[in-house]
Enzyme design. Structure first.
Site, short mmCIF file in Angstrom:
data_model
loop_
_atom_site.label_atom_id
_atom_site.label_comp_id
_atom_site.label_asym_id
_atom_site.label_seq_id
_atom_site.Cartn_x
_atom_site.Cartn_y
_atom_site.Cartn_z
N HIS A 1 -7.99 -4.86 10.03
CA HIS A 1 -7.70 -4.51 8.63
C HIS A 1 -6.38 -5.13 8.18
O HIS A 1 -5.46 -5.34 8.98
CB HIS A 1 -7.72 -3.00 8.40
CG HIS A 1 -6.54 -2.25 8.94
ND1 HIS A 1 -6.59 -1.45 10.05
CD2 HIS A 1 -5.25 -2.16 8.49
CE1 HIS A 1 -5.42 -0.90 10.27
NE2 HIS A 1 -4.57 -1.33 9.34
N ASP B 1 0.84 -1.20 0.00
CA ASP B 1 0.00 0.00 0.00
C ASP B 1 0.88 1.25 0.00
O ASP B 1 2.09 1.17 0.14
CB ASP B 1 -0.94 0.01 1.22
CG ASP B 1 -0.25 -0.50 2.49
OD1 ASP B 1 0.93 -0.16 2.71
OD2 ASP B 1 -0.89 -1.23 3.25
N ASP C 1 -8.34 -3.28 14.38
CA ASP C 1 -9.72 -3.48 13.92
C ASP C 1 -9.84 -4.59 12.88
O ASP C 1 -10.89 -4.77 12.27
CB ASP C 1 -10.30 -2.18 13.35
CG ASP C 1 -9.48 -1.62 12.19
OD1 ASP C 1 -8.49 -2.28 11.78
OD2 ASP C 1 -9.81 -0.52 11.70
N GLU D 1 -9.99 -1.27 5.32
CA GLU D 1 -10.64 -1.03 6.59
C GLU D 1 -11.89 -1.89 6.73
O GLU D 1 -12.38 -2.47 5.76
CB GLU D 1 -11.00 0.46 6.71
CG GLU D 1 -9.82 1.41 6.61
CD GLU D 1 -8.97 1.47 7.88
OE1 GLU D 1 -9.07 0.55 8.72
OE2 GLU D 1 -8.19 2.44 8.03
#
Length: 261
Positions: A138, A67, A136, A143
């Site tokens: 991801h 990314d 979380d 996300e």
């Protein structure tokens, strides 16, 4: 999915680096997908140690980026291109000519996303993709509630992710970009081997949801359940909420020696 519980981050780094080294011995021009952040550093350090000792040759290896921030100049010290160069390419003696990554500074971001997705396919696909995981759930910057078949695309970061990453920007969340280019979950799942590495108590809930929870977009990493060769390497702290931890330990100790991870 295989879960390997290791004593600590150093042991996990050495295990994963050993797997990468074995891959490079079989296929010297393998395309390795790399993640950024603090968690994978022991992997890169252990692999660099093997290169320095002559145990593995990385002269033909190729590196692919997971990314990239949108809007940071490519030479910004916290652009992921700069981070990968500093933490992976240079220690392994790999030149930028063997690097694949999205252009986060492109005027046409969508075109840059599509171009990177195509470049990965044209390169023959990623042989081993190293992944981290967010608190979380991801992976990459996919996300929660990201499509499980998504391709490389632009994503808006959650405020929590921006706060988590502020430590790389002098603690100033206002310096953290709002957008990123990330390989989509569908893109990630095309790698031949996925290795997720997590350490610390703060990742325990996300790991439990990934491994033992339902397949659900609310925990993007749970998509690894769909992959034919996915390995989750965690230290004792990150394994703290796994109900089947004892079985995972037993299975790893008793698997055939030739199988690897």
């Amino acid at each position: 999915m295989e879960v390997v519980i290791v004593p600590d981050a150093k042991a996990g780094g050495e295990l994963i680096a050993g797997t990468m080294a074995q891959l490079l011995r079989r296929r010297p021009d393998a395309l390795l997908g790399v993640a950024t952040g603090s968690t994978p550093l022991p992997v890169y350090q252990a692999l660099a140690d093997q290169v320095r000792s002559g145990a593995v040759d990385t002269s033909r290896a190729r590196i692919a980026q997971l990314d990239e921030y949108v809007g940071l100049p490519v030479d910004h010290p916290e652009s992921y291109r700069s981070v990968v160069r500093r933490e992976v390419l240079e220690p392994l003696g790999i030149g930028m000519d063997a690097f694949l990554g999205p252009d986060g500074s492109a005027e046409d971001v969508q075109a840059a996303c599509e171009a990177y997705d195509k470049a990965l396919g044209d390169a023959g696909g990623i042989d081993l993709q190293l992944l981290g995981i967010g608190t979380d759930g991801h992976i990459g910057f996919n996300e929660p509630c990201s499509s499980l078949v998504s391709r490389t695309r632009i994503k808006t970061l959650t405020e929590q992710t921006r706060m988590d990453n502020a430590r790389f920007f002098e603690g100033d969340v206002d310096q953290v970009p709002h957008h990123v280019i990330t390989q989509g979950i569908g893109t990630i799942l095309e790698a031949r081997h996925l290795v997720l590495f997590a350490t610390g108590e703060g990742k325990a809930e996300a790991i439990a949801a990934t491994v033992e929870g339902p397949l659900a977009a609310v925990c993007p990493a749970s998509a690894l359940q769909l992959h034919p060769h996915a390995t989750v390497v965690v230290d004792e702290a990150a394994a703290g909420k796994l109900k089947f931890a004892d079985y995972f330990r037993y299975a790893h100790v008793n698997k055939p020696d030739w199988q690897g991870i």
